[in-house]
Enzyme design. Structure first.
Site, mmCIF file in Angstrom:
data_model
loop_
_atom_site.group_PDB
_atom_site.id
_atom_site.type_symbol
_atom_site.label_atom_id
_atom_site.label_comp_id
_atom_site.label_asym_id
_atom_site.label_seq_id
_atom_site.Cartn_x
_atom_site.Cartn_y
_atom_site.Cartn_z
ATOM 1 N N PRO A 53 41.801 43.522 43.916
ATOM 2 C CA PRO A 53 41.933 44.947 43.593
ATOM 3 C C PRO A 53 42.323 45.131 42.132
ATOM 4 O O PRO A 53 43.161 44.389 41.603
ATOM 5 C CB PRO A 53 43.049 45.419 44.528
ATOM 6 C CG PRO A 53 42.996 44.472 45.673
ATOM 7 C CD PRO A 53 42.604 43.145 45.080
ATOM 8 N N CYS A 54 41.695 46.109 41.482
ATOM 9 C CA CYS A 54 41.854 46.228 40.035
ATOM 10 C C CYS A 54 43.086 47.021 39.614
ATOM 11 O O CYS A 54 43.449 47.026 38.438
ATOM 12 C CB CYS A 54 40.608 46.866 39.435
ATOM 13 S SG CYS A 54 40.357 48.589 39.941
#
Length: 322
Positions: A53-54
């Site tokens: 997840p960024c």
């Protein structure tokens, strides 16, 4: 994937086109998944694609990096890579990954992904609007190959007034072509927007193109420019679309998906924030297809690389055909 809506989306679109069939979508925490859970047999794997997840690295977030539990999922990708050891891997993340922890994490990830020399790793930084995506979206991709073939960067195909590329940017106007008004009966799924109070409508009416609303903190799209980045939003509130360039409202999830280069036949499971989070988490399919063709050519020795126009046609992105 830990998100049930994303898994369901993969399943409900399976078989809609000859090139896409979802064999298995596992709803689970990756930290609790083994390679045996992922593989049904002992066949070798040619390619794995992924990325943590960024939000832990994004310039839009708090940039906690590895101090954020989501940031530690970088090493879960590495664990899977170590055990499967595919011919080629792709690791994607936000460009903010390059500067978090003073760039030390970026260097460490490249070094770790090489697996002590097993892979040749190249790092690619792309502005996706430069590849015909109607949205400004800055991303980094690490590509590793076992066969010693270092994958070179892709050359931009689109740009500002043809100065650095053969074609002009694809714009918000391009992305929104042929769509009916939100809520009308049509074949287009996920095209129902938020209802706004008159106070919000008045504020949106007074915004200039490119200007940010001070309350909702979203921007009014410029019709002749690519969209601002589609973002996921917080875990609590979910994401929001930007302000439509002409109507005093936020764009619908489908309109956001258009700017993320999703075809209209791709249906998202869920409503409202569930859809926009899936859109904001995605790599634009049209860019993914271009990158796949590039990797196929340089890493797997394919003799032919499909063009942008061919991929637009295959994916069914009629609104981008000129």
């Amino acid at each position: 994937d830990i998100d049930a809506f994303s898994c369901k989306t993969l399943e409900i679109n399976s078989g809609k086109r000859p090139f896409y069939k979802c064999k298995k979508a596992i709803l689970a925490d990756i930290t609790k998944i083994t390679v045996q859970d992922l593989l049904e047999d002992n066949k070798s794997i040619d390619l794995i694609i992924g990325g943590p997840p960024c939000q832990a690295f994004s310039v839009f977030g708090q940039r906690k990096g590895l101090n954020d539990p989501r940031g530690n999922l970088v090493w879960e990708y590495l664990r899977i890579l170590q055990e499967i050891q595919p011919t080629v891997f792709v690791f994607e993340n936000v460009a903010g990954l390059k500067s978090i922890h003073n760039g030390e994490l970026y260097v460490e990830i490249i070094k770790s992904l090489a697996l002590d020399g097993l892979y040749e790793v190249s790092a690619h930084h792309y502005q996706l609007a430069d590849f015909g995506i109607p949205q400004f979206r800055d991303r980094v991709f690490f590509i590793g190959t076992k066969n010693g073939k270092l994958v070179p960067p892709m050359e931009p195909t689109h740009g500002e007034l043809h100065l650095f590329a053969s074609k002009p940017y694809r714009t918000v106007t391009d992305a929104l072509r042929f769509l009916p008004e939100p809520g009308q009966l049509s074949h287009v799924p996920n095209h129902i927007g938020r209802k706004h109070s008159q106070r919000i409508i008045d504020r949106y009416l007074n915004l200039k193109h490119g200007e940010r609303d001070p309350k909702t903190r979203i921007n009014k799209l410029h019709p002749e420019r690519p969209s601002f980045t589609i973002i996921v939003g917080s875990d609590k509130g979910g994401g929001k679309g930007h302000v439509h360039p002409f109507a005093p409202r936020e764009v619908t999830p489908r309109e956001s998906a258009r700017m993320q280069a999703f075809p209209d036949w791709w249906e998202f499971h869920g409503t409202g924030r569930h859809v926009i989070r899936q859109v904001g988490n995605a790599v634009p399919p049209l860019f993914a297809a271009q990158l796949a063709e590039h990797i196929k050519f340089h890493a797997f020795g394919s003799a032919y690389k499909k063009s942008y126009e061919e991929l637009v046609d295959i994916l069914g992105l009629d609104y981008l055909i000129t």
